[in-house]
Motif scaffolding. Sequence first.
Motif, PDB file in Angstrom:
ATOM      1  N   TYR A 374       4.714   6.658   1.289  1.00 30.54           N
ATOM      2  CA  TYR A 374       5.324   5.955   2.179  1.00 30.54           C
ATOM      3  C   TYR A 374       6.796   5.590   1.759  1.00 30.54           C
ATOM      4  O   TYR A 374       6.988   5.414   0.588  1.00 30.54           O
ATOM      5  CB  TYR A 374       4.810   4.698   2.923  1.00 30.54           C
ATOM      6  CG  TYR A 374       3.335   5.116   3.731  1.00 30.54           C
ATOM      7  CD1 TYR A 374       3.414   5.820   4.672  1.00 30.54           C
ATOM      8  CD2 TYR A 374       2.130   4.904   2.930  1.00 30.54           C
ATOM      9  CE1 TYR A 374       2.246   6.485   5.593  1.00 30.54           C
ATOM     10  CE2 TYR A 374       0.906   5.323   3.494  1.00 30.54           C
ATOM     11  CZ  TYR A 374       0.992   5.717   4.790  1.00 30.54           C
ATOM     12  OH  TYR A 374      -0.092   6.446   5.546  1.00 30.54           O
ATOM     13  N   LEU A 375       7.920   5.031   2.593  1.00 30.52           N
ATOM     14  CA  LEU A 375       9.106   4.371   2.005  1.00 30.52           C
ATOM     15  C   LEU A 375       8.819   3.144   1.360  1.00 30.52           C
ATOM     16  O   LEU A 375       7.817   2.292   1.850  1.00 30.52           O
ATOM     17  CB  LEU A 375       9.957   4.265   3.095  1.00 30.52           C
ATOM     18  CG  LEU A 375      10.727   5.303   3.931  1.00 30.52           C
ATOM     19  CD1 LEU A 375      11.812   5.056   4.882  1.00 30.52           C
ATOM     20  CD2 LEU A 375      11.403   6.335   2.639  1.00 30.52           C
ATOM     21  N   PRO A 376       9.506   2.749   0.501  1.00 32.97           N
ATOM     22  CA  PRO A 376       9.366   1.165   0.192  1.00 32.97           C
ATOM     23  C   PRO A 376       9.395   0.220   1.308  1.00 32.97           C
ATOM     24  O   PRO A 376      10.247   0.422   2.104  1.00 32.97           O
ATOM     25  CB  PRO A 376      10.734   0.854  -0.738  1.00 32.97           C
ATOM     26  CG  PRO A 376      10.893   2.547  -1.333  1.00 32.97           C
ATOM     27  CD  PRO A 376      10.646   3.094  -0.093  1.00 32.97           C
ATOM     28  N   GLY A 377       8.644  -0.687   1.378  1.00 32.42           N
ATOM     29  CA  GLY A 377       8.473  -1.702   2.370  1.00 32.42           C
ATOM     30  C   GLY A 377       7.348  -1.461   3.180  1.00 32.42           C
ATOM     31  O   GLY A 377       7.064  -2.551   4.088  1.00 32.42           O
ATOM     32  N   TYR A 378       6.737  -0.388   3.356  1.00 32.22           N
ATOM     33  CA  TYR A 378       5.518  -0.093   4.175  1.00 32.22           C
ATOM     34  C   TYR A 378       4.476  -1.004   3.339  1.00 32.22           C
ATOM     35  O   TYR A 378       3.317  -1.063   4.410  1.00 32.22           O
ATOM     36  CB  TYR A 378       5.339   1.457   4.225  1.00 32.22           C
ATOM     37  CG  TYR A 378       5.866   2.113   5.136  1.00 32.22           C
ATOM     38  CD1 TYR A 378       5.273   2.682   6.291  1.00 32.22           C
ATOM     39  CD2 TYR A 378       7.309   2.414   5.332  1.00 32.22           C
ATOM     40  CE1 TYR A 378       5.662   3.288   7.476  1.00 32.22           C
ATOM     41  CE2 TYR A 378       7.987   3.192   6.424  1.00 32.22           C
ATOM     42  CZ  TYR A 378       7.040   3.486   7.280  1.00 32.22           C
ATOM     43  OH  TYR A 378       7.668   4.141   8.508  1.00 32.22           O
ATOM     44  N   ASP A 379       4.430  -1.410   2.536  1.00 26.19           N
ATOM     45  CA  ASP A 379       3.271  -2.019   1.745  1.00 26.19           C
ATOM     46  C   ASP A 379       3.691  -3.420   1.538  1.00 26.19           C
ATOM     47  O   ASP A 379       3.200  -4.325   0.631  1.00 26.19           O
ATOM     48  CB  ASP A 379       2.618  -1.572   0.474  1.00 26.19           C
ATOM     49  CG  ASP A 379       3.778  -1.199  -0.449  1.00 26.19           C
ATOM     50  OD1 ASP A 379       4.805  -1.634  -0.106  1.00 26.19           O
ATOM     51  OD2 ASP A 379       3.518  -0.903  -1.684  1.00 26.19           O
ATOM     52  N   LYS A 380       4.950  -4.098   2.393  1.00 26.74           N
ATOM     53  CA  LYS A 380       5.331  -5.368   2.148  1.00 26.74           C
ATOM     54  C   LYS A 380       5.142  -6.279   3.273  1.00 26.74           C
ATOM     55  O   LYS A 380       5.319  -5.591   4.546  1.00 26.74           O
ATOM     56  CB  LYS A 380       6.446  -5.345   1.746  1.00 26.74           C
ATOM     57  CG  LYS A 380       6.717  -4.989   0.205  1.00 26.74           C
ATOM     58  CD  LYS A 380       8.412  -5.021  -0.406  1.00 26.74           C
ATOM     59  CE  LYS A 380       8.342  -4.560  -1.760  1.00 26.74           C
ATOM     60  NZ  LYS A 380       7.788  -3.366  -2.297  1.00 26.74           N
TER      61      LYS A 380
END
Length: 488
Positions: A374-380
């Motif tokens: 996923y793009l960065p930020g999908y797990d934040k």
Amino acid sequence: MKVSMLAAGIALLCVGQANACTTILVGNQATNDGSFIIARNEDSSATNPKHMVIHPAVAQQTGVFKSHDNDFTWPLPHSALRYTAIHDDNTQDQSMGEAGFNSAGVGMSATETIYNGAQALKYDPYVVKTGITEDSIQTVVLPYIHSAREGVELLGHIIEQKGAGEGFGVAFIDDHSIWYLETGSGHQWMATRLPADTYFISANQGRLQQYNPQDKHNYLASPTLIAFAEKHGLYQADKGPFNFHQAYSEDTANDVTYNYPRVWALQHQFNPTLTTQVTDGKQFPVFLQPAHKISVADVEKALQNHYQGTPHDPYANNNPQEPWRPVSVFRAQESHVLQVRPKLPRAIGDVEYVAFGMPSLSVYLPYYAGMTHYLPGYDKGTGNASPDSVPWQYRVLQTLVMQDYNAYAPDVQRAYQAFQQQTATRQHAMEQAYLKAYKTEPKKATQIIQKFEDKTMTDALALTHKLTWQVLTKMTHNTDMKYHFEGA
């Protein structure tokens, strides 16, 4: 995104019944393309951003899974399959996985919160302290199963051994069938295979009824399901066939406004000529053949339902006290549609459509089984709004729109709908390119999928930012007009 600071200050804290979801299942003979579909809105807290995570396969695994919410534990099998999950923000313990696919092509959605009957729970109460609950189910089941039926069998075994800590329904999907399991009490449960030409809708209530213990192909259950009911007066054989709902579930006054309207509205969406009334909840059909074949877009539309065009629309009518609880609520954390197309290679045949936050003010994006990241930020994202969190970026827009739904929602919904239609066209082109490459150039084929995903995720976020600033501009103008204080 700087506007996140504003959203944090004006966020609507919609407090309500936790995990009050809506589930839709559609058999492959009831869909427009022969696919299997399971779907659900996850409703709990607007300030709980979900993380989308891909867990790699694990070999030589040791140890025990420990629940984040209670003292439930379960030994970890030696090997775990790769799988996707939609987690809460405490991903270090892999807690509260809501939906996903594993590398064997099995998907699941967990859970639909349901409430078992008081009499059943009197004799077999929930095992609240050590029983399995929503936060554990996907993590201890999905990485270890190779079919939908096997998922039911494993979860049922856990319920029998450890007990259920709460009432729930769980859906499983593979390239052959859909299975749905409901708890009956602390240790009793049953599951049915969805008839292929039907659909099923559940809204925070046990819905399964028929059970045939001789038909192992279509039914599974705890071994003492009927005997327990007979022993404790929940079922009397001389009064007719065993009915799981009547024995183990309940119908209460709250159902008439909280649960029945959702089932009624969606059944009438798929079968407009139905003559049932909202108050007929006890007689609602369990499985129905739709008037027309159902598409993914139809399911998404159903999950966005809030009684549009009726006096019961709480948003258009600006009525937060509307008694009919809609399918799409602001406190939805995410909405997902899992589709299995058995005739296609698994990398593009298994697709997870996900919308962050409130479905009717969000956009569904397709996430293919063959994607790698996923793009960065999908797990934040935590309980505090932050610009590095993808879920919060969608929530910011939704929060602003809800300040004046009638003024801001139409433009956002039109833009997202157009984006979904454009994405569907791009999906078809991507899939055709993948089919040409996957047998002879597998690495190139994977890159085709990931390139599509990267662009889709990036473009959806760009559109969301654009819409956010458009709404904020209108809000600024309206505030200026309200407090303009012209002199002359």
